[in-house]
Scaffold this motif. Structure first.
Motif, short mmCIF file in Angstrom:
data_model
loop_
_atom_site.label_atom_id
_atom_site.label_comp_id
_atom_site.label_asym_id
_atom_site.label_seq_id
_atom_site.Cartn_x
_atom_site.Cartn_y
_atom_site.Cartn_z
N PHE A 159 -0.12 63.97 80.22
CA PHE A 159 -0.09 63.20 81.48
C PHE A 159 -1.00 63.84 82.53
O PHE A 159 -1.71 63.15 83.28
N MET A 160 -1.01 65.18 82.56
CA MET A 160 -1.90 65.85 83.51
C MET A 160 -3.36 65.49 83.22
O MET A 160 -4.13 65.16 84.13
N CYS A 161 -3.74 65.54 81.96
CA CYS A 161 -5.13 65.22 81.61
C CYS A 161 -5.48 63.79 82.03
O CYS A 161 -6.54 63.55 82.60
N ARG A 162 -4.55 62.86 81.77
CA ARG A 162 -4.80 61.45 82.16
C ARG A 162 -5.01 61.34 83.67
O ARG A 162 -5.93 60.67 84.15
N CYS A 163 -4.11 61.99 84.43
CA CYS A 163 -4.18 61.88 85.90
C CYS A 163 -5.43 62.55 86.45
O CYS A 163 -6.07 62.04 87.36
N VAL A 164 -5.76 63.72 85.90
CA VAL A 164 -6.94 64.45 86.40
C VAL A 164 -8.19 63.60 86.15
O VAL A 164 -9.05 63.43 87.04
N ILE A 168 -10.63 62.02 89.10
CA ILE A 168 -12.08 62.29 89.18
C ILE A 168 -12.85 60.97 89.13
O ILE A 168 -13.79 60.75 89.91
N ASP A 169 -12.43 60.08 88.27
CA ASP A 169 -13.08 58.75 88.19
C ASP A 169 -12.98 58.01 89.51
O ASP A 169 -13.89 57.28 89.90
N ALA A 170 -11.84 58.20 90.19
CA ALA A 170 -11.64 57.50 91.46
C ALA A 170 -12.39 58.17 92.61
O ALA A 170 -12.41 57.66 93.73
N GLY A 171 -12.96 59.35 92.35
CA GLY A 171 -13.81 59.96 93.38
C GLY A 171 -13.39 61.33 93.86
O GLY A 171 -13.97 61.88 94.81
N ALA A 172 -12.37 61.95 93.22
CA ALA A 172 -11.97 63.29 93.66
C ALA A 172 -13.08 64.29 93.34
O ALA A 172 -13.62 64.29 92.23
N THR A 173 -13.41 65.11 94.33
CA THR A 173 -14.46 66.11 94.12
C THR A 173 -13.85 67.46 93.75
O THR A 173 -14.53 68.34 93.24
N THR A 174 -12.56 67.60 94.06
CA THR A 174 -11.82 68.81 93.66
C THR A 174 -10.49 68.35 93.06
O THR A 174 -9.84 67.46 93.63
N LEU A 196 -7.66 71.78 80.51
CA LEU A 196 -8.33 70.72 81.30
C LEU A 196 -9.82 70.74 81.03
O LEU A 196 -10.46 69.69 80.88
N LYS A 197 -10.38 71.94 80.94
CA LYS A 197 -11.83 72.04 80.68
C LYS A 197 -12.19 71.46 79.31
O LYS A 197 -13.24 70.87 79.12
N ASN A 198 -11.28 71.67 78.36
CA ASN A 198 -11.55 71.18 76.99
C ASN A 198 -11.27 69.70 76.81
O ASN A 198 -11.95 69.03 76.05
N ARG A 199 -10.25 69.22 77.50
CA ARG A 199 -9.77 67.87 77.16
C ARG A 199 -10.16 66.76 78.13
O ARG A 199 -10.11 65.59 77.77
N VAL A 200 -10.48 67.11 79.38
CA VAL A 200 -10.77 66.04 80.35
C VAL A 200 -12.28 65.76 80.32
O VAL A 200 -13.08 66.64 80.67
N PRO A 201 -12.68 64.58 79.86
CA PRO A 201 -14.11 64.34 79.61
C PRO A 201 -15.00 64.47 80.85
O PRO A 201 -16.15 64.91 80.74
N ASN A 202 -14.47 64.12 82.05
CA ASN A 202 -15.33 64.17 83.25
C ASN A 202 -15.07 65.41 84.11
O ASN A 202 -15.41 65.43 85.29
N ILE A 203 -14.45 66.44 83.52
CA ILE A 203 -14.00 67.59 84.32
C ILE A 203 -15.18 68.30 85.03
O ILE A 203 -15.03 68.90 86.09
N ALA A 206 -15.98 67.70 88.87
CA ALA A 206 -15.13 68.16 89.99
C ALA A 206 -14.93 69.67 89.89
O ALA A 206 -15.09 70.26 88.82
N VAL A 207 -14.56 70.24 91.01
CA VAL A 207 -14.21 71.68 91.04
C VAL A 207 -12.74 71.78 90.66
O VAL A 207 -11.91 71.03 91.18
N ILE A 208 -12.40 72.70 89.77
CA ILE A 208 -10.98 72.92 89.45
C ILE A 208 -10.45 73.97 90.43
O ILE A 208 -11.05 75.04 90.62
N SER A 209 -9.33 73.62 91.03
CA SER A 209 -8.72 74.50 92.04
C SER A 209 -7.32 74.90 91.57
O SER A 209 -6.70 74.19 90.78
N VAL A 210 -6.83 76.02 92.09
CA VAL A 210 -5.44 76.40 91.80
C VAL A 210 -4.72 76.77 93.09
O VAL A 210 -5.35 77.21 94.06
N HIS A 211 -3.43 76.59 93.05
CA HIS A 211 -2.60 76.77 94.25
C HIS A 211 -1.28 77.37 93.77
O HIS A 211 -0.46 76.65 93.19
#
Ligand code: KIV
Ligand code: ZN
Length: 524
Positions: A159-164, A168-174, A196-203, A206-211
């Motif tokens: 589900f995380m991969c789908r949402c991410v 990104i497709d909708a325009g998220a830059t991070t 995420l780097k391996n599985r999300v095709p458009n990763i 966008a910049v991957i961030s952590v919190h």
């Protein structure tokens, strides 16, 4: 942003996203008013922080105003406002960040089964649709959009991969992956980033961030593990301030990357020499003192007590020191000025300490410095900082301390305080002395009697600005009224005077807060 420093290769650059004024302020009691937020924003920008999350504009008028004013003030850093996945939140955030040179909207929604079921009461497909809707809406308003999956570390991977991917497709830059409840372990969290780097095709778009939150004391370790796995933005706070056990501490992340560049060749753009100043400012404003053994910014972080360590240090500093005190802006307490120092020397000292205050504030601070130098033989940098902070903090006060007399000690039981205040320009005295359980209690009772204000005292804290019995006492008082908390500060060589000033400062802040919600008159 450009700070004129060495620039790292893009692939190695780590974006530092500071959320001291948003997630940090969510810590109970850590409230900051507008002018305090502006002072923090100035210091963050000076440090080279890439993104400043200045608040949650929909949360209150005060939060909106803070984000909006920070957006007007800051020119180098990106200014960010938080928004839930709703139209009103996003539009409010967009309006707040509008004046910024680099505006960002940060929109989030929970994606873990637990949060979706109990908190949102939404089906995964509806959450998925909300991701697309919120990000596209935000992206129509600003170019820089960050999307977060709240409770990311407990979200199902598919589900995380789908949402991410959808964000990104909708325009998220991070895309930000929060460990909202501080549950993750470093290997596990790094594996999420690698996944995420391996599985999300458009990763790569966008910049991957952590919190990371610090409930298990792993926020910094998890953030660093994530950077190693490919995250290039780290969300953090000064002193690790934040809800519950706090957020990842910026100073620890930045100094770990600087000190262990051999194994972690990832570069934040932070001028680390400003770390101590930022830490002290946030601690003074919030009243959240830093534990002495806290990494990087604790009072003992660079102190070497044991004979063996001192001997080693004298032979070669690197025997026991992995980074220098200077690299975090910690310098020897310097004797600065004496009672014969003039205005020119004082102004120069202010400049050296990084203060750029108006002529009236300089004049006021100079007068107070002269008074201090009369009482205190040695005036240090820290004394000047406390004194100027007080001067800046006290402008526009409705209630001012005119005079205070306290009788206490073994011969004066119970302790008594006689007080004169100026309230909205009118001078009022207690007349006879007010009794209390102790001298501080007597002072606070006297203030309450004169102002008619009786907020709940949540914190009374004293700390010495420098060493020695003639040190200035810096007092923090936290007051609460109808769920609103404020922190007041006061500094003086007389602890009782500092206590009165701190209580009055907190009352003044409460008045401003109250005026913003409903007009209320000062009684008594
Ligand atoms: O901890 C969290 O999940 C957050 C989000 C709003 C990013 O603070
Ligand atoms: Zn958080």
């Amino acid at each position: 942003m450009s700070t004129g420093k060495e620039t790292a290769k893009d692939s190695e650059r780590v974006i530092i996203f500071d959320t001291t004024m948003r997630d940090g302020e969510q810590s109970p009691g850590a409230s900051m008013n507008l002018s305090e937020k502006l002072r923090i924003a100035e210091v963050l920008e000076e440090m080279g922080v890439d993104v400043i999350e200045a608040g949650f504009p929909i949360a209150s008028e005060g939060d909106f105003e803070a984000v909006n004013e920070v957006a007007k003030l800051v020119t180098e850093s990106t200014v960010c406002g938080l928004a839930r996945a709703s139209r009103v939140d996003i539009e409010r955030a967009a309006e707040a960040v509008k004046p910024a040179k680099r505006p960002r909207i940060h929109t989030f929604i929970s994606t873990s089964p637990l949060h979706m079921k109990y908190k949102l009461q939404m089906e995964p497909d509806d959450v998925y649709a909300a991701v697309i809707d919120s990000v596209s809406r935000a992206r129509n308003l600003v170019d820089d959009v960050e999307w977060s999956c709240e409770d990311g570390s407990r979200t199902e991977h598919d589900f995380m991969c789908r949402c991410v991917e959808a964000a990104i497709d909708a325009g998220a830059t991070t895309v930000n992956i929060p460990d909202t409840v501080g549950y993750a372990l470093p290997d596990e969290f790094a594996a999420i980033i690698a996944m995420l780097k391996n599985r999300v095709p458009n990763i790569d778009k966008a910049v991957i961030s952590v919190h990371c939150h610090n409930d298990l004391g792993l926020a910094v370790a998890n953030s660093l593990a994530a950077v190693k796995a490919g995250a290039r933005q780290v969300e953090c706070t000064i002193n690790g301030l934040g809800e519950r056990a706090g957020n990842a501490a910026m100073e620890e992340i930045v100094m770990a990357l600087r000190t262990r560049a051999d194994l972690m060749p990832y570069k934040p753009n932070i001028v680390t020499e400003h770390i101590t100043k930022a830490s002290r400012l946030v601690s003074t404003i919030t009243g959240f003192t830093v534990q002495p053994n806290k990494a990087i910014v604790g009072a003992n972080a660079f102190a070497h007590e044991s004979g063996i360590h001192q001997d080693g240090m004298l032979k070669h500093a690197s025997t026991y020191e992995i980074m220098t005190p200077e690299s975090v802006g910690l310098t020897e307490s310097k004797l600065v000025l004496g009672k014969h120092s003039g205005r020119h020397a004082f102004r120069e000292k202010l400049k050296e300490l990084g203060y750029d205050i108006g002529a009236n504030a300089v004049e006021d601070a100079f007068k107070r410095f002269k008074d201090l130098a009369d009482i205190k033989k040695d005036v240090f940098d820290e004394d000047i900082v406390a004194l100027v902070d007080e001067t800046v903090v006290r402008t526009n006060d409705h209630i001012k301390l005119e005079s205070l007399e306290v009788l206490c000690g073994t011969m004066h039981r119970p302790p008594k305080a006689e007080l004169t205040l100026s309230i909205e320009g009118e001078v009022k005295s207690t007349g006879s002395a007010v009794e209390g359980d102790g001298p501080v209690d007597a002072i606070f009772k006297a203030i309450k009697q004169l102002t008619g204000q009786t907020p709940h005292l949540q914190l009374y804290q004293v700390h010495a600005v420098t060493q020695g019995t003639d040190a200035q006492a810096e007092v923090t008082v936290r007051l609460e009224e109808n769920g609103k908390t404020v922190n007041g500060q006061g500094a003086d060589t007389d602890t009782m005077v500092a206590s009165a000033k701190a209580y009055i400062n907190a009352l003044n802040k409460l008045l401003v807060k109250r005026k913003k919600t409903a007009p209320a008159a000062l009684s008594a």
